[in-house]
Write a protein that holds these residues in place. Structure first.
Motif, PDB file in Angstrom:
ATOM      1  N   HIS A 140      -0.799  -8.666  -6.922  1.00  0.00           N
ATOM      2  CA  HIS A 140      -2.182  -8.391  -6.523  1.00  0.00           C
ATOM      3  C   HIS A 140      -2.265  -7.214  -5.545  1.00  0.00           C
ATOM      4  CE1 HIS A 140      -6.292  -8.808  -5.295  1.00  0.00           C
ATOM      5  NE2 HIS A 140      -5.924  -9.003  -4.043  1.00  0.00           N
ATOM      6  N   THR A 141      -1.423  -7.213  -4.513  1.00  0.00           N
ATOM      7  CA  THR A 141      -1.540  -6.144  -3.519  1.00  0.00           C
ATOM      8  C   THR A 141      -1.142  -4.792  -4.115  1.00  0.00           C
ATOM      9  OG1 THR A 141       0.643  -6.754  -2.651  1.00  0.00           O
ATOM     10  CG2 THR A 141      -1.270  -7.618  -1.484  1.00  0.00           C
ATOM     11  N   ILE A 142      -0.132  -4.800  -4.981  1.00  0.00           N
ATOM     12  CA  ILE A 142       0.270  -3.548  -5.627  1.00  0.00           C
ATOM     13  C   ILE A 142      -0.860  -3.041  -6.536  1.00  0.00           C
ATOM     14  CG2 ILE A 142       1.778  -2.629  -7.454  1.00  0.00           C
ATOM     15  CD1 ILE A 142       3.267  -2.590  -4.915  1.00  0.00           C
ATOM     16  N   THR A 143      -1.441  -3.961  -7.312  1.00  0.00           N
ATOM     17  CA  THR A 143      -2.534  -3.591  -8.203  1.00  0.00           C
ATOM     18  C   THR A 143      -3.704  -3.019  -7.403  1.00  0.00           C
ATOM     19  OG1 THR A 143      -1.914  -5.321  -9.747  1.00  0.00           O
ATOM     20  CG2 THR A 143      -4.155  -4.481  -9.931  1.00  0.00           C
ATOM     21  N   TYR A 144      -4.007  -3.690  -6.295  1.00  0.00           N
ATOM     22  CA  TYR A 144      -5.109  -3.244  -5.446  1.00  0.00           C
ATOM     23  C   TYR A 144      -4.845  -1.839  -4.930  1.00  0.00           C
ATOM     24  CZ  TYR A 144      -8.417  -3.103  -1.613  1.00  0.00           C
ATOM     25  OH  TYR A 144      -9.423  -2.729  -0.779  1.00  0.00           O
ATOM     26  N   GLU A 202      -7.721   5.303 -12.090  1.00  0.00           N
ATOM     27  CA  GLU A 202      -7.220   6.135 -13.191  1.00  0.00           C
ATOM     28  C   GLU A 202      -5.877   5.649 -13.734  1.00  0.00           C
ATOM     29  OE1 GLU A 202      -7.157  10.318 -12.253  1.00  0.00           O
ATOM     30  OE2 GLU A 202      -9.238  10.171 -11.599  1.00  0.00           O
ATOM     31  N   VAL A 203      -5.086   5.082 -12.851  1.00  0.00           N
ATOM     32  CA  VAL A 203      -3.787   4.561 -13.273  1.00  0.00           C
ATOM     33  C   VAL A 203      -3.824   3.050 -13.085  1.00  0.00           C
ATOM     34  CG1 VAL A 203      -1.318   4.524 -12.711  1.00  0.00           C
ATOM     35  CG2 VAL A 203      -2.572   6.691 -12.660  1.00  0.00           C
ATOM     36  N   GLN A 204      -3.256   2.315 -14.050  1.00  0.00           N
ATOM     37  CA  GLN A 204      -3.180   0.866 -13.906  1.00  0.00           C
ATOM     38  C   GLN A 204      -1.764   0.460 -13.577  1.00  0.00           C
ATOM     39  OE1 GLN A 204      -4.824  -0.730 -17.584  1.00  0.00           O
ATOM     40  NE2 GLN A 204      -6.511  -1.525 -16.349  1.00  0.00           N
ATOM     41  N   ALA A 205      -1.639  -0.476 -12.677  1.00  0.00           N
ATOM     42  CA  ALA A 205      -0.316  -1.022 -12.393  1.00  0.00           C
ATOM     43  C   ALA A 205       0.037  -1.984 -13.516  1.00  0.00           C
ATOM     44  CB  ALA A 205      -0.328  -1.762 -11.067  1.00  0.00           C
ATOM     45  N   LEU A 206       1.179  -1.755 -14.158  1.00  0.00           N
ATOM     46  CA  LEU A 206       1.608  -2.613 -15.249  1.00  0.00           C
ATOM     47  C   LEU A 206       2.830  -3.412 -14.823  1.00  0.00           C
ATOM     48  CD1 LEU A 206       1.252   0.040 -18.083  1.00  0.00           C
ATOM     49  CD2 LEU A 206      -0.174  -1.997 -17.784  1.00  0.00           C
ATOM     50  N   ASN A 211       0.826  -1.204   0.000  1.00  0.00           N
ATOM     51  CA  ASN A 211       0.000   0.000   0.000  1.00  0.00           C
ATOM     52  C   ASN A 211       0.859   1.252   0.000  1.00  0.00           C
ATOM     53  OD1 ASN A 211      -2.425  -1.336  -0.008  1.00  0.00           O
ATOM     54  ND2 ASN A 211      -2.596  -1.373   2.228  1.00  0.00           N
ATOM     55  N   ASP A 212       1.932   1.204   0.758  1.00  0.00           N
ATOM     56  CA  ASP A 212       2.800   2.370   0.823  1.00  0.00           C
ATOM     57  C   ASP A 212       3.410   2.658  -0.539  1.00  0.00           C
ATOM     58  OD1 ASP A 212       4.093   4.399   2.427  1.00  0.00           O
ATOM     59  OD2 ASP A 212       5.939   3.303   2.039  1.00  0.00           O
ATOM     60  N   ILE A 213       3.930   1.621  -1.176  1.00  0.00           N
ATOM     61  CA  ILE A 213       4.541   1.807  -2.491  1.00  0.00           C
ATOM     62  C   ILE A 213       3.474   2.264  -3.486  1.00  0.00           C
ATOM     63  CG2 ILE A 213       5.723   0.644  -4.387  1.00  0.00           C
ATOM     64  CD1 ILE A 213       6.971  -1.225  -2.235  1.00  0.00           C
ATOM     65  N   GLY A 214       2.303   1.666  -3.375  1.00  0.00           N
ATOM     66  CA  GLY A 214       1.212   2.048  -4.272  1.00  0.00           C
ATOM     67  C   GLY A 214       0.890   3.523  -4.150  1.00  0.00           C
ATOM     68  N   GLN A 215       0.820   4.005  -2.916  1.00  0.00           N
ATOM     69  CA  GLN A 215       0.489   5.419  -2.731  1.00  0.00           C
ATOM     70  C   GLN A 215       1.597   6.320  -3.265  1.00  0.00           C
ATOM     71  OE1 GLN A 215      -1.609   8.433   0.217  1.00  0.00           O
ATOM     72  NE2 GLN A 215      -0.500   6.896   1.326  1.00  0.00           N
ATOM     73  N   LEU A 216       2.835   5.964  -2.973  1.00  0.00           N
ATOM     74  CA  LEU A 216       3.956   6.763  -3.479  1.00  0.00           C
ATOM     75  C   LEU A 216       3.938   6.793  -5.008  1.00  0.00           C
ATOM     76  CD1 LEU A 216       6.886   5.694  -1.120  1.00  0.00           C
ATOM     77  CD2 LEU A 216       5.757   7.919  -1.198  1.00  0.00           C
ATOM     78  N   ALA A 217       3.749   5.619  -5.609  1.00  0.00           N
ATOM     79  CA  ALA A 217       3.739   5.533  -7.067  1.00  0.00           C
ATOM     80  C   ALA A 217       2.661   6.436  -7.640  1.00  0.00           C
ATOM     81  CB  ALA A 217       3.490   4.092  -7.494  1.00  0.00           C
ATOM     82  N   CYS A 218       1.507   6.392  -7.010  1.00  0.00           N
ATOM     83  CA  CYS A 218       0.378   7.151  -7.532  1.00  0.00           C
ATOM     84  C   CYS A 218       0.619   8.647  -7.365  1.00  0.00           C
ATOM     85  CB  CYS A 218      -0.877   6.649  -6.833  1.00  0.00           C
ATOM     86  SG  CYS A 218      -1.966   7.878  -6.239  1.00  0.00           S
ATOM     87  N   LEU A 219       1.241   9.052  -6.255  1.00  0.00           N
ATOM     88  CA  LEU A 219       1.534  10.470  -6.050  1.00  0.00           C
ATOM     89  C   LEU A 219       2.568  10.971  -7.063  1.00  0.00           C
ATOM     90  CD1 LEU A 219       1.561  10.641  -2.157  1.00  0.00           C
ATOM     91  CD2 LEU A 219      -0.031  11.790  -3.702  1.00  0.00           C
ATOM     92  N   TYR A 220       3.601  10.174  -7.277  1.00  0.00           N
ATOM     93  CA  TYR A 220       4.608  10.598  -8.254  1.00  0.00           C
ATOM     94  C   TYR A 220       4.015  10.625  -9.664  1.00  0.00           C
ATOM     95  CZ  TYR A 220       8.498  10.869  -5.020  1.00  0.00           C
ATOM     96  OH  TYR A 220       9.333  11.259  -4.009  1.00  0.00           O
ATOM     97  N   ALA A 221       3.151   9.657  -9.968  1.00  0.00           N
ATOM     98  CA  ALA A 221       2.518   9.643 -11.285  1.00  0.00           C
ATOM     99  C   ALA A 221       1.675  10.900 -11.477  1.00  0.00           C
ATOM    100  CB  ALA A 221       1.663   8.389 -11.446  1.00  0.00           C
ATOM    101  N   ARG A 222       0.928  11.275 -10.446  1.00  0.00           N
ATOM    102  CA  ARG A 222       0.087  12.471 -10.558  1.00  0.00           C
ATOM    103  C   ARG A 222       0.937  13.730 -10.649  1.00  0.00           C
ATOM    104  NH1 ARG A 222      -3.829  12.098  -5.634  1.00  0.00           N
ATOM    105  NH2 ARG A 222      -4.365  14.246  -6.155  1.00  0.00           N
ATOM    106  N   LEU A 223       1.973  13.766  -9.813  1.00  0.00           N
ATOM    107  CA  LEU A 223       2.829  14.943  -9.777  1.00  0.00           C
ATOM    108  C   LEU A 223       3.514  15.162 -11.126  1.00  0.00           C
ATOM    109  CD1 LEU A 223       3.344  16.851  -7.443  1.00  0.00           C
ATOM    110  CD2 LEU A 223       5.329  15.518  -6.841  1.00  0.00           C
TER     111      LEU A 223
END
Lengths: 492, 777
Positions: free
Chosen positions: A330-334, A343-347, A297-309
């Motif tokens: 699965h957990t990263i995708t979730y 809005e963003v898909q984990a690839l 979850n932590d990595i997911g949130q960081l990834a999403c923030l950097y992607a948005r930024l």
């Protein structure tokens, strides 16, 4: 090959001796040149470039100035030898490195090779061993540069390289089309720690962020909490655990959802929050699961923030934490779905483990201009993407004890889009995706199986004068049958 | 009070019985109404509103229709009871909740109260207990709304509420000024988990993010790894650990820095990375430290990303993970600096633990419109910010076993900025921050300690007829001495330590023990004496040439300012030699200030040669007696004669021998009776008296009475005169105004004089024209 790998996989994966015939793994070694090696924390990836001699059927028109006789064929057929270029990538556990180096040394004929490109944290550690064994100078390449170069290469050259993971969907993997323009993208490399890299072009990338909470943290904290020292076992523990016995959920604090803030009752309010005040013992499984959720979850949130930024919509995940593990995918995708509201898909990448080796190889082969050619994955020489849910057959996918291969043929001509395609980025050549259509898959697999005898007969018949045609045809039959069987179980 | 709390703190903090006398904690409970309670995971915060009856000194003019007798005082002084509103906030461990509720029930007299506002996770758990014990209906309020409401309130009302933490700096805490506009900001609340809230206005906020890796994770994982179950102990373990034995650093992987990516060798590549592959045992300390770094860095990065995404530069951190713990404040600060490269500062709040309780209280008090008032922290009734490095005295700061208090007085009048401030957001009233200047701090603390006996004597003498004056004065002495001692060890206890805060704390403590105005009689006597000379002084001035008169006026203004009981050098002289007169003062000044001729030059330059008379002059006055009557009034008279309107701003409440607004009303009437210029000016509304809103010997131009601000704007004020050491040197020395300003004072403290490069009785005469140029003498 895959067969052998299969056998290896079913053995005790802690066995340190090589049980596979190395000549089936290090293929075409006699012509090998341009070596590159990527030594990670636990796995070594070796890359080399070689030439393959193989037979091609040629057709030649008869001389038409001579008088034509009725019944004479229109053109002449001959089988000739041709030499083509092929890239070999082999992945094995670091424990096998010495044996592998010995094998390579014994079989390396080509003496032009003076240098081996090396990358990865372990390049430093194994430098002396490699130089002593292979008598090649180890030339270190920047790890991140190699990783990005490799990533660009597979995204460009391997169709269906990237995929979306969906645990509960009909098809676990949904492959993405190769975009004609692969840039810009975000690469989240989850090794011991996390590197977040923005890639803008072939040569331009920047590490825009990172985190110390990565695979090493899962492994390290997991080992301390559960006394389980192996990464794969920790993942297996996690896949059986219940995080809610260790984590404090929103409903544990507020008795239900905290609606005014939009927080559902099942949301994790505090990872390991229950262990702060409860005196009970927690199961290894539950702690591992909680840890996995916390980190993903932590990595997911960081990834999403950097992607948005940085306004990026393509986010690829790699590194040993991910590397084909359904649990972490699965957990990263979730997590990415949660934080970006879809809005963003984990690839993920099929050949993610090879990126560093590919990149190091490409650095060494820059004078050959590998990027000017198109390359195609050789299905016969490559192990496929490994399986599914760890519950099914955990030992089968314990890749730690196995060899894994990727081979790519250099295509003679560069391949591009038909310029008339309306939308190259959404173009899908295939009409039916058999991974998503179980009925159709079953039909076609059986169909190809049924047709195999005919194909074998035809193959033998096509070479009445060539030696061992029947034996070779039988080998083909075995191999293709095995591939079909594999695909029946692992359509991906 | 703080004394008791101190004693409690040194006891074993696991002791569950209350060892403090609860009536010194739950003060003014008999008049309490509007209760609010915030029950967190381990601490309960109780808030109530109460009224305080205390003595105030009132002055009343005698009936002048009766024939005046020589020797009769000018006005009458009486001590009256006054009732003011005060907010009380008390923090204690949840284990004490039942005992506390019992105590409240026994002492609660007011029967109007029917409801208690409650917030926090525990509100749910303790609802029945509260309803049973107090027979009040528990009315739950949304936790986040309360938190934000409370945060807005303290940011607006408590100067130096927010601070930056710098572990290795001279001063650990650097306090921030109250921005006039507090929005927008980001609040990172680190409780069990983390909530990231963007606050855009009083009523508009949004939880834009959060994380499950928070205080509960530190506590929970820490407990599992170290078998240490107490949060404070875990922090102490962490403060002794070496994270690098558990964490994998960049140099552990690459042998050094990874320069091409800009990663230094010491950067943590992987938290707990070493425990993945090493078989050795790790120490509890090292694991706790690694965990602390992991969590702080993670939160720091998230905070910085959300701040960048939403373009916010003010980021406040709160929640139990932070709450005054130097260890976590340090790691969070470090992390924010690292991720924002210093662009964003991590800000912490002194009263962070009370935000929920304050907010819940405000929700319940909405009909009283608490936001329309200004509030001031009562230094006498509030425990200060707790200490420093946990190594120093861990038990002392083990706040878990203690009671902590905050009291806020409702100020009668709303306070605002002086509209003439050049840049309100960067205005700092205080000239020297004693938290950052150890030498100056030592000097002033000793100075106030030395002066204490004199203040006590004065206090006793001021109430010859009132009961227990001596006992009360002794109590005052004890309390103030203790505050000074606390400040010696924890200079940041009430925000930045300044001469002003030391003076204000003394006033608060005096009031606390019912010495509302120890100088009332002295002031009365001085005023009487000075008034007798007024006409003589004016007449002698009239005889001078125009130029000589300007010089004499400035000299008189400065000489008058010598008469200051607040300065020890002067009070000693006044005590021993009552004949020390106005003329003597002038002689003294002449001796110490050879450059007064230069003063004259600039003086004339200022007022005469630069254009037409000023439209309106705002004069912040200082002492009563000779200062106001023989120094200020002749000067004011000259301004009025030039056609300049004058606004005299004096203190709302007493402080030392400073003239108060009510005293000045009487004095002005009397002067008007003797002097036609003043009389006419009063009649024509050219001379206006306003109160400053302050009861301090110093001056905070960002907290002035709203009525004053209105007058200043209406009259198009184009000159501001600030007089006296407290107002022009200890504060406002560097204040920049949008109009001409004159700051003048006589330095009656040799240490300060030396610091400023002069001698005792040197003159500060600082003239500035808006932003363009300034002259200092």
């Amino acid at each position: 090959m895959a067969d052998c790998a299969r056998k290896g996989r079913t053995r005790d994966s802690m066995d340190k001796s090589i049980t596979l015939p190395p000549d089936e793994i290090f293929r075409n070694l006699e012509n090998a040149k341009r070596f590159a090696i990527d030594i990670g924390g636990s796995l070594t990836k070796l890359a080399y470039y070689s030439t393959v001699q193989h037979k091609v059927a040629k057709v030649r028109s008869f001389d038409h100035t001579a008088k034509e006789t009725e019944g004479d064929p229109l053109y002449e057929i001959s089988v000739q030898e041709e030499i083509t270029a092929r890239l070999h990538f082999i992945k094995f556990e670091n424990t096998y490195i010495e044996t592998c180096l010995d094998f390579i040394k014994d079989h390396l004929v080509n003496t032009e090779t003076k240098v081996i490109k090396a990358t990865g944290g372990g390049a430093y550690k194994f430098k002396e061993l490699i130089e002593k064994k292979l008598r090649l100078k180890v030339d270190k390449e920047d790890e991140m540069t190699c990783l990005i170069k490799g990533c660009n290469f597979v995204l460009r050259n391997i169709p269906h390289e990237a995929f979306v993971y969906a645990k509960h969907a009909d098809s676990e993997f949904r492959f993405q089309n190769t975009h004609p323009d692969i840039f810009p993208y975000l690469l989240i490399n989850i090794g011991s720690g996390v590197s977040i890299v923005k890639v803008e072009s072939e040569d331009k990338f920047e590490r825009i962020g990172g985190s110390s909470i990565g695979g090493g943290t899962f492994w390290g904290l997991g080992a301390l909490l559960t006394k389980t020292k192996r990464f794969d076992e920790l993942l297996q523990l996690a896949s059986r655990g219940q995080h809610s016995s260790v984590d404090m959920l929103v409903k544990d604090i507020y008795g239900g959802a905290y609606s005014s803030l939009g927080l559902t009752g099942d949301l994790i309010a505090s990872s390991f929050g229950k262990s702060a005040t409860t005196d009970k013992e927690f199961s290894k499984e539950d702690m591992a699961k909680s840890l996995l959720h916390m980190i993903s979850n932590d990595i997911g949130q960081l990834a999403c923030l950097y992607a948005r930024l940085h306004n990026l919509s393509r986010v690829y995940f790699g590194g040993f934490f991910i590397r084909g593990h359904p649990v972490t995918m699965h957990t990263i995708t979730y997590s990415i779905n949660f934080f970006t509201k879809g809005e963003v898909q984990a690839l993920f990448l099929r050949h993610e483990g090879y990126l560093g080796a590919i990149g190091a190889f490409l650095k060494g082969a820059e004078e050959d201009n590998p990027n000017q050619y198109s390359w195609g994955e050789n299905y016969a020489g490559s192990s496929g993407l490994m399986s599914v849910s760890p519950d099914l057959n955990p030992m089968q996918r314990a890749r730690s004890g196995t060899f894994d291969m990727l081979e790519m043929d250099r295509l003679e001509r560069q391949l591009v889009n038909l310029p008339l395609l309306q939308d190259p980025s959404s173009y899908v050549p295939d009409t039916v995706d058999l991974t998503e259509d179980a009925l159709a898959r079953e039909y076609w697999l059986s169909c190809f199986e049924d047709a195999l005898d005919g194909v074998v007969k035809r193959a033998v018949a096509s070479q009445p004068d060539l030696p061992q045609a029947a034996e070779r045809a039988e080998k083909f039959r075995q191999k293709y049958l095995h591939k079909l069987q594999t695909l029946r179980h692992q359509p991906l | 009070m703080a004394d008791c709390a101190r004693k409690g703190r040194t006891r074993d903090s696991m002791d569950k019985s209350i060892t403090l006398p609860p009536d010194e904690i739950f003060r003014n409970l008999e008049n309490a109404k509007r209760f609010a309670i915030d029950i967190g995971g381990s601490l309960t915060k109780l808030a109530y509103y109460s009224t305080v009856q205390h003595k105030v000194a009132k002055v009343r003019s005698f009936d002048h229709t009766a024939k005046e007798t020589e020797g009769d005082p000018l006005y009458e002084i009486s001590v009256q009871e006054e009732i003011t509103a005060r907010l009380h906030f008390i923090k204690f461990e949840n284990t004490y909740i039942e005992t506390c509720l019992d105590f409240i029930k026994d002492h609660l007299v007011n029967t109007e109260t029917k409801v208690i506002k409650a917030t926090g996770g525990g509100a749910y758990k303790f609802k029945e207990l509260i309803e049973k014990k107090l027979r009040l209906k528990v009315d739950k309020e949304d936790e986040m709304t309360c938190l934000i409401k409370g945060c807005n309130f303290v940011l607006r009302n408590i100067p130096h509420e927010a601070f930056v933490y710098a572990k290795h700096a001279d001063s650990e805490f650097r306090f921030q000024n109250t921005h006039p506009d507090i929005f927008p900001y980001l609040l990172i609340n680190i409780g069990s988990g983390v909530s990231i809230v963007k606050v855009e206005s009083e009523d508009k906020f949004e939880r834009i993010g959060g994380s499950s890796i928070g205080g509960g994770t530190f506590w929970g994982l820490g407990a599992l790894l170290t078998k240490t179950k107490r949060f404070d102990e875990l922090l102490q373990l962490a403060s002794r650990g070496q994270h690098s034995s558990v964490d994998m650093l960049v140099k552990d992987i690459y042998g050094g820095a990874y320069s091409s990516l800009g990663l230094t060798g010491d950067l943590i590549a992987s938290s707990f990375g070493k425990s993945a592959t090493t078989d050795k045992e790790f120490s509890k300390e090292d694991m706790a430290k690694s965990l602390l770094h992991m969590i702080s860095n993670d939160i720091g990065q998230l905070a910085c990303l959300y701040a960048r995404l939403h373009n916010l530069s003010r980021v406040y951190f709160g929640g139990f993970f932070i709450r005054g713990h130097p260890v976590t404040m340090h790691t969070i600060t470090y992390s924010i600096n690292f991720f924002t490269k210093g662009e964003v500062q991590a800000l912490f709040l002194r009263h962070e633990g009370y935000l929920g309780a304050i907010g819940a209280f405000l929700k319940g008090a909405e009909e009283d419109n608490p936001n329309q008032y200004s509030w001031g922290e009562n230094y006498a009734g509030s425990s200060g910010l707790m200490s420093v490095s946990p190594d120093l005295n861990p038990m002392q700061r083990a706040r878990s076993g203690t009671f902590d208090m905050l009291e806020m007085d409702r100020l009668e009048r709303q306070l605002v900025n002086l509209p003439l401030l050049q840049d309100p957001s960067s205005y700092v009233p205080d000239t020297v921050d004693l938290t950052e200047d150890a030498l100056a701090r030592e000097y002033w603390l000793s100075c106030f300690e030395d002066a204490l006996d004199g203040v006590v004597k004065r206090a006793v003498a001021s109430q010859p007829d009132l009961p227990q004056a001596a006992e009360r004065a002794e109590k005052f002495r004890q309390k103030y001495l203790h505050k000074l001692q606390t400040l010696r060890h924890q200079p940041f206890a009430y925000g930045s330590l300044t001469v002003r805060s030391l003076l204000d704390t003394r006033e608060h403590c005096l009031n606390e023990f019912n010495f509302p105005d120890p100088y009332s009689k002295v002031k009365q006597k001085e005023n009487d004496v000075a008034l007798k000379y007024f006409q003589k002084v004016v007449m002698s001035l009239e005889k001078l040439s125009w130029e000589q008169r300007q010089f004499a006026l400035v000299k008189g203004l400065l000489a008058g300012n010598v008469f200051d009981w607040g300065a020890k050098a002067i009070s000693d002289v006044l005590e021993s030699d009552p004949e020390f007169g106005f003329e003597e003062a002038k002689r003294q000044l002449q001796g110490k200030n050879k450059n007064l001729t230069t003063t004259r030059y600039f003086c004339s330059f200022t007022f005469i040669y630069l254009g037409p008379p000023h439209k309106c002059a705002l004069f912040f006055v200082d002492n009563s007696g000779i200062d106001i009557i023989l120094g200020v009034f002749p000067f004011v008279r000259e301004l009025l004669c030039r056609g300049t309107e004058v606004v005299l701003a004096s203190n709302s409440g007493p402080a030392l021998n400073d003239v108060t607004n009510s005293e000045l009303q009487i004095l002005t009437e009397r002067i008007a009776a003797m002097d036609s210029v003043i009389q006419t000016a009063l009649k024509e509304d050219k001379l206006t008296l306003v109160q400053s809103g302050s009861s301090s010997p110093c001056l905070d131009l960002s907290r002035l009475d709203k009525a004053l601000a209105t007058v200043v704007l209406e009259r198009h004020t184009d000159l501001v005169v600030i007089e006296g050491m407290g107002r022009a040197i200890h504060t406002n020395y560097y204040a920049m105004l949008n109009c001409e300003s004159l700051k003048l004072a006589v330095i009656k403290n040799s240490w300060l004089a030396e610091r400023l490069g002069g001698k005792i009785f040197s003159v500060v005469f600082k003239y500035e024209v808006g932003r363009w140029w300034s002259v200092t003498l």
